[in-house]
Scaffold this active site. Structure first.
Site, PDB file in Angstrom:
ATOM      1  N   LYS A  57       0.768  -1.191  -0.050  1.00  0.00           N
ATOM      2  CA  LYS A  57       0.085  -0.159  -0.051  1.00  0.00           C
ATOM      3  C   LYS A  57       0.857   1.192   0.072  1.00  0.00           C
ATOM      4  O   LYS A  57       0.357   2.367  -0.572  1.00  0.00           O
ATOM      5  CB  LYS A  57      -1.035  -0.024   1.443  1.00  0.00           C
ATOM      6  CG  LYS A  57      -1.870  -1.070   1.051  1.00  0.00           C
ATOM      7  CD  LYS A  57      -3.180  -0.997   2.198  1.00  0.00           C
ATOM      8  CE  LYS A  57      -4.332  -1.731   1.755  1.00  0.00           C
ATOM      9  NZ  LYS A  57      -5.419  -1.427   3.006  1.00  0.00           N
TER      10      LYS A  57
ATOM     11  N   ASP B 285     -10.423   3.117   1.902  1.00  0.00           N
ATOM     12  CA  ASP B 285     -10.535   2.401   3.150  1.00  0.00           C
ATOM     13  C   ASP B 285     -11.370   3.282   4.170  1.00  0.00           C
ATOM     14  O   ASP B 285     -12.169   2.910   4.749  1.00  0.00           O
ATOM     15  CB  ASP B 285      -9.186   1.962   3.771  1.00  0.00           C
ATOM     16  CG  ASP B 285      -8.657   0.844   3.054  1.00  0.00           C
ATOM     17  OD1 ASP B 285      -9.394   0.077   2.872  1.00  0.00           O
ATOM     18  OD2 ASP B 285      -7.371   0.661   3.090  1.00  0.00           O
TER      19      ASP B 285
END
Ligand SMILES: NC(=O)c1ccc[n+]([C@@H]2O[C@H](COP(=O)([O-])OP(=O)(O)OC[C@H]3O[C@@H](n4cnc5c(N)ncnc54)[C@H](OP(=O)(O)O)[C@@H]3O)[C@@H](O)[C@H]2O)c1
Length: 277
Positions: free
Chosen positions: A64, A100
């Site tokens: 990420k 997210d």
């Protein structure tokens, strides 16, 4: 149209099930696969996918941060979170996004009965906590207590991410006492404690009532010990699976152009695939 999830390892990822469900339900002609990319080859492999005409990729552990570093452009949320879970490829360029925070809030909001709490306790200060802290501040939470096993990590995160809210770092032991002594409107576990194979969170939540919402973003198991204690106290509880499902929606739309919903059919499919029911 082609998209994928990239990680290392990748077999655990539920993204192919989620996106496959939506490709089927929308009738969009597209493919979605899981690709195991070694960290050493990450940047080259992503550029190769751009060349091969992929629309984009979802990004999971451990890539990420590398995804954010690789991108040509970065959206505001990914920049604040410091990580990207979605890379969108447009005309040969790579844009880093992070969905997210969106997924977390979409999952939680229906349980808040229309009112954003002024105060929240967040347990854990790892990668997932970053998205949660950004989402809580964007939603208008003003006072956040951030508790972590390693207090220095909570302190560093509070210093970095406090923008519109006050973020007060706290030790794990003090957080357990706080949950026993003071009614809190919102408690969120973002730590890996309670995950399958990890120690459960066993506090009794003695001061919590039906006015408290408890959200555990851990989704394996679905019903963690923390959520069980919360139910005993009469709190409203929210498990973590909905966050996983909702974070995928903006990515699907960016890759394939279709509007999709998180419904019971999708949830049951993922629960069955993970052996959660
Ligand atoms: N629902 C979703 O969509 C979603 C999305 C992302 C993550 N998650 C879940 O969130 C959890 C955390 O993920 P992450 O990416 O943030 O992991 P991470 O970056 O590795 O951070 C782990 C966090 O858990 C804490 N921790 C680990 N073991 C602990 C223990 N025994 N007692 C107390 N604290 C402990 C760590 O504290 P230290 O700093 O002291 O090590 C740290 O704060 C995982 O269970 C993951 O599956 C769910």
């Amino acid at each position: 149209m082609k998209a994928a999830v990239v990680g290392h390892p990748i077999a655990h990822s539920q993204s192919p099930t989620i996106h496959g469900h939506w490709l089927e339900s929308t009738g969009i002609a597209g493919t979605y696969e899981a690709l195991d990319l070694h960290p050493d080859a990450f940047a080259d492999e992503i550029r190769a996918l751009v060349e091969r005409g992929f629309q984009g990729v979802n990004v999971t552990v451990p890539h990420k941060e590398a995804a954010l570093a690789l991108a040509d452009t970065t959206d505001e949320t990914a920049r604040r979170i410091g990580a990207s879970n979605t890379l969108v490829f447009t005309q040969g360029k790579i844009q880093a996004r992070n969905t997210d925070a969106y997924g977390f809030w979409e999952n939680l909001a229906p349980s808040l009965t229309g009112q954003t709490p002024k105060r929240a306790l967040v347990l854990g200060a790892g990668g997932a906590a970053r998205a949660v802290l950004v989402a809580l501040q964007d939603a208008g939470v003003q006072d956040i207590v951030l508790a972590n096993r390693t207090l220095s990590r909570a302190q560093a995160l509070a210093d970095e991410l406090a923008v519109s809210a006050r973020i007060e770092p706290l030790s794990w032991d003090d957080a357990e006492s706080l949950m026993d002594q003071q009614m809190l409107p919102l408690i969120i576990n973002t730590s890996s404690r309670g995950m399958k194979g990890e120690n459960p969170i066993t506090c009794t939540l003695a001061a919590q009532t039906s006015q408290t919402v408890v959200n555990d973003i851990v989704y394996n198991p679905l019903q963690t010990a923390l959520l069980q204690s919360a139910e005993v106290r009469g709190c409203r509880t929210v498990d973590g699976l909905g966050m996983l499902l909702h974070q995928a929606r903006p990515a699907f739309q960016a890759f394939f152009g279709g509007r999709v919903v998180v419904d019971a059919g999708l949830r049951h499919k993922v629960e069955r695939r993970m052996g959660l029911v």
